[in-house]
Scaffold this motif. Sequence first.
Motif, PDB file in Angstrom:
ATOM      1  N   GLN A  57       2.726  10.714   2.302  1.00 45.77           N
ATOM      2  CA  GLN A  57       2.787  12.036   1.671  1.00 45.77           C
ATOM      3  C   GLN A  57       3.862  12.911   2.308  1.00 45.77           C
ATOM      4  O   GLN A  57       4.603  13.634   1.618  1.00 45.77           O
ATOM      5  N   GLU A  58       3.986  12.867   3.635  1.00 44.25           N
ATOM      6  CA  GLU A  58       5.026  13.644   4.305  1.00 44.25           C
ATOM      7  C   GLU A  58       6.429  13.178   3.886  1.00 44.25           C
ATOM      8  O   GLU A  58       7.327  13.993   3.653  1.00 44.25           O
ATOM      9  N   VAL A  59       6.610  11.877   3.782  1.00 47.31           N
ATOM     10  CA  VAL A  59       7.920  11.342   3.393  1.00 47.31           C
ATOM     11  C   VAL A  59       8.273  11.759   1.970  1.00 47.31           C
ATOM     12  O   VAL A  59       9.435  12.064   1.642  1.00 47.31           O
ATOM     13  N   ILE A  60       7.262  11.830   1.068  1.00 43.05           N
ATOM     14  CA  ILE A  60       7.513  12.210  -0.328  1.00 43.05           C
ATOM     15  C   ILE A  60       7.991  13.655  -0.413  1.00 43.05           C
ATOM     16  O   ILE A  60       8.907  14.000  -1.177  1.00 43.05           O
ATOM     17  N   GLU A  61       7.382  14.545   0.370  1.00 43.69           N
ATOM     18  CA  GLU A  61       7.802  15.949   0.350  1.00 43.69           C
ATOM     19  C   GLU A  61       9.245  16.099   0.832  1.00 43.69           C
ATOM     20  O   GLU A  61      10.040  16.871   0.258  1.00 43.69           O
ATOM     21  N   GLU A  62       9.617  15.384   1.903  1.00 46.87           N
ATOM     22  CA  GLU A  62      10.993  15.465   2.397  1.00 46.87           C
ATOM     23  C   GLU A  62      11.983  14.942   1.348  1.00 46.87           C
ATOM     24  O   GLU A  62      13.081  15.490   1.164  1.00 46.87           O
ATOM     25  N   SER A  63      11.609  13.857   0.661  1.00 50.39           N
ATOM     26  CA  SER A  63      12.517  13.285  -0.345  1.00 50.39           C
ATOM     27  C   SER A  63      12.728  14.241  -1.517  1.00 50.39           C
ATOM     28  O   SER A  63      13.821  14.299  -2.099  1.00 50.39           O
ATOM     29  N   ARG A  64      11.703  15.021  -1.883  1.00 52.90           N
ATOM     30  CA  ARG A  64      11.866  15.995  -2.966  1.00 52.90           C
ATOM     31  C   ARG A  64      12.899  17.060  -2.613  1.00 52.90           C
ATOM     32  O   ARG A  64      13.764  17.440  -3.427  1.00 52.90           O
ATOM     33  N   GLU A  65      12.838  17.563  -1.381  1.00 53.18           N
ATOM     34  CA  GLU A  65      13.812  18.564  -0.953  1.00 53.18           C
ATOM     35  C   GLU A  65      15.242  18.007  -0.990  1.00 53.18           C
ATOM     36  O   GLU A  65      16.184  18.679  -1.430  1.00 53.18           O
ATOM     37  N   LEU A  66      15.415  16.763  -0.531  1.00 48.55           N
ATOM     38  CA  LEU A  66      16.743  16.159  -0.543  1.00 48.55           C
ATOM     39  C   LEU A  66      17.262  15.978  -1.970  1.00 48.55           C
ATOM     40  O   LEU A  66      18.460  16.168  -2.250  1.00 48.55           O
ATOM     41  N   LEU A  67      16.372  15.639  -2.886  1.00 44.47           N
ATOM     42  CA  LEU A  67      16.785  15.458  -4.284  1.00 44.47           C
ATOM     43  C   LEU A  67      17.268  16.774  -4.891  1.00 44.47           C
ATOM     44  O   LEU A  67      18.242  16.806  -5.666  1.00 44.47           O
ATOM     45  N   GLN A  68      16.577  17.871  -4.576  1.00 54.11           N
ATOM     46  CA  GLN A  68      17.007  19.172  -5.095  1.00 54.11           C
ATOM     47  C   GLN A  68      18.404  19.533  -4.596  1.00 54.11           C
ATOM     48  O   GLN A  68      19.258  20.030  -5.351  1.00 54.11           O
ATOM     49  N   ARG A  69      18.658  19.291  -3.309  1.00 49.68           N
ATOM     50  CA  ARG A  69      19.977  19.607  -2.746  1.00 49.68           C
ATOM     51  C   ARG A  69      21.075  18.769  -3.423  1.00 49.68           C
ATOM     52  O   ARG A  69      22.153  19.280  -3.764  1.00 49.68           O
ATOM     53  N   THR A  70      20.817  17.482  -3.590  1.00 51.21           N
ATOM     54  CA  THR A  70      21.833  16.611  -4.201  1.00 51.21           C
ATOM     55  C   THR A  70      22.103  17.001  -5.653  1.00 51.21           C
ATOM     56  O   THR A  70      23.245  16.906  -6.141  1.00 51.21           O
ATOM     57  N   ALA A  71      21.066  17.478  -6.378  1.00 54.92           N
ATOM     58  CA  ALA A  71      21.262  17.893  -7.775  1.00 54.92           C
ATOM     59  C   ALA A  71      22.172  19.118  -7.853  1.00 54.92           C
ATOM     60  O   ALA A  71      23.064  19.210  -8.724  1.00 54.92           O
ATOM     61  N   GLU A  72      21.979  20.091  -6.946  1.00 50.67           N
ATOM     62  CA  GLU A  72      22.836  21.275  -6.937  1.00 50.67           C
ATOM     63  C   GLU A  72      24.294  20.907  -6.635  1.00 50.67           C
ATOM     64  O   GLU A  72      25.225  21.416  -7.266  1.00 50.67           O
TER      65      GLU A  72
ATOM     66  N   SER B 271       0.828  -1.213   0.000  1.00 49.82           N
ATOM     67  CA  SER B 271       0.000   0.000   0.000  1.00 49.82           C
ATOM     68  C   SER B 271       0.864   1.266   0.000  1.00 49.82           C
ATOM     69  O   SER B 271       0.540   2.263  -0.638  1.00 49.82           O
ATOM     70  N   THR B 272       2.000   1.228   0.718  1.00 47.30           N
ATOM     71  CA  THR B 272       2.895   2.396   0.723  1.00 47.30           C
ATOM     72  C   THR B 272       3.539   2.617  -0.645  1.00 47.30           C
ATOM     73  O   THR B 272       3.768   3.749  -1.059  1.00 47.30           O
ATOM     74  N   SER B 273       3.852   1.503  -1.363  1.00 45.46           N
ATOM     75  CA  SER B 273       4.457   1.648  -2.684  1.00 45.46           C
ATOM     76  C   SER B 273       3.464   2.068  -3.756  1.00 45.46           C
ATOM     77  O   SER B 273       3.869   2.499  -4.839  1.00 45.46           O
ATOM     78  N   LEU B 274       2.153   1.990  -3.489  1.00 41.59           N
ATOM     79  CA  LEU B 274       1.119   2.333  -4.482  1.00 41.59           C
ATOM     80  C   LEU B 274       0.469   3.689  -4.204  1.00 41.59           C
ATOM     81  O   LEU B 274      -0.643   3.949  -4.670  1.00 41.59           O
TER      82      LEU B 274
END
Length: 645
Positions: free
Chosen positions: A437-452, A33-36
């Motif tokens: 949903q909370e975990v997804i938002e945190e992961s987006r922020e981390l991805l932006q930092r790693t890209a920079e 359910s978490t993966s879907l």
Amino acid sequence: MAYYGKCIETVIEQLNKFKPEKDIPEQFLEAASTSLQTLSPQKQAFILEVLSGCLEYRKLLAVVVDAFYVRAGWLCRRADYNLFEVICYLATFQLDELGFQLFSDIIRSQPLDKMCKFLGFLFNPLSLCSWIKDEWSLIYETAHVSENWIDPLMRWQPEVQELIKQLEKVMTNQSPLPKTKAKVTEPKEFNLTVPRPRAIPVPEPVPVMTKPKPIPRSTYHPPKEQEQLEMTRRYNRWKAEELLLKVNIEEMRCAVPRSRGTTLVQGSEKKLQLRFMPRILKTPKLTFYKPNNVPVKLNTAAILREGSLYQRQVEKELQRVDKLVDGAGDFSEFLEWQKKMQAKDQEEALAAGECRRLQGKLSREEAILARQLLRQGNKQKADQKKEETAELMQQCAERRLQEERSIKELVEQVIEVQKNVKVAQMKLLKGRRQIVQEVIEESRELLQRTAEAAKEEQKRRCELIAQHRALETQPMRKGKLVDLTQIPGYGLEGEMSVVELRERLALLKETQQRKEEEKRDQIIQAKRARSQGLQNMVEQISLCRAAMGRSAALRWEQKKAQSAAPGPPSQDQRVLELRRRIEESAAERRKQAASGPISAPRAPRPKPRLLRTPRATSVLSLRNLYGGACASAWRSGRDAGATRK
């Protein structure tokens, strides 16, 4: 159709990940359910419902799918196992809820040939009412199976058969897909820097190939030395046998008195000549050649060992002859006593052999009698065992009835618990969606930092590469002139140029080769002297062997004549006692056989024959040779002592 096809694909992917030995169904559903969470709520609800149903009724679905692979799906892949499980679950448990139209859309979204085979196998009325019902009744109650699952499948029978016919028509009318040409890869040139022109290298000297040695003639033709060795071997054998013949004739002349010697010696000479005549003389028109001194390569250790053995024997004989000359005693009395003791030992050995044979016969009779008694005891035990098994079977039947009642009660309790599980699962899903949903938002922020950070690292690497290429383009001086005749001048003791060093090394090699040739000549001379000594020793050994062989043959004939003579019947008390016991046991066995039928005893196993190995025969021949040589030497010493007296 594509919508339902993707849903079914996700369900199959999740089922492929499930491992019943390690995973727990509840925890697996939570992870799924978490993966879907990225899917729509409608898709998510449909996928989770089908996935939970397949895990819950896994045993029922496995019965049908396994039977399908055994009976109808020989050509289907094992990778489609979970696909057939999902279709079986939808047809059995969700067909009323989904409706036939939605069910047919799901079927059409899958491969048509596989669906035609599986639906025809599942909705066969004979299999539904016979073995499928029986197999499901072993897991759940028969009434529950027939009311909830078998009867609905039988009601949908005509619609499903019509769907199968439509699918078959579509498969026949479906034209083969046109073959699309694969895209050809277009090569692109590498953007490389232009290489600098290389200096012309100094040509290397052409290597001169050494001439190979010619193939020796012995590779394809046998050497002449073998023929020469064969001729010398025959000649030496003939000479040794002739020498033996002369020695034996002289012994016979010395042993027989003069009055009878003329007739006996002549007869014995004729016999010995006939017996020891070499085979070479029997063949007509033979040509004899004198042996040439050909070097023969033999085992040096064996020659020296055997030569030393014969030398020690000769020394012992000489010492014994000297003792006899000095007045030592004779061995005639000892030999008579030895013969008596040997005859006594032979009688005891024959008696012991007869005892062993009679003991084996007695043990056989006792074994037959014990087998008869054992068979009677086994029959009584078997009757008792049958009575005990009848009582145990009755007790087992009563226990089974009690177990069936308890199982029915447990099934009712499990059905009630399963109804409440679905409500609890929906509550858990709602709470975990928010966490995801909370975990997804945190992961987006981390991805932006790693890209920079990756962009900055890329810029730094590009600058380093540009600097490195700039350094490579700078010109560098290569090569150095070297004068081989010049002394380096490092201030070391004995310093010299390369040319002088090469000359000195050449002189050292010449002196070393000269020393090696001198040493090689010395070794060859020593080998020749040693081989000559070994050849002389081999000739002596051949003469000794022939003499010892003759004496051993005579002694063997005497022993054979003694063993051929029949001996008196054995009167040993042990043998008589064993015969009496055998007669008593045979009489008792006949009495037992007369009382009831008895099967024939087993045939005794054949005893393994003792084969004489080459090593055993060689040991015997050596013993006989040694004994014959000692006897002949003793006789010659005795005759010499008599002549001296």
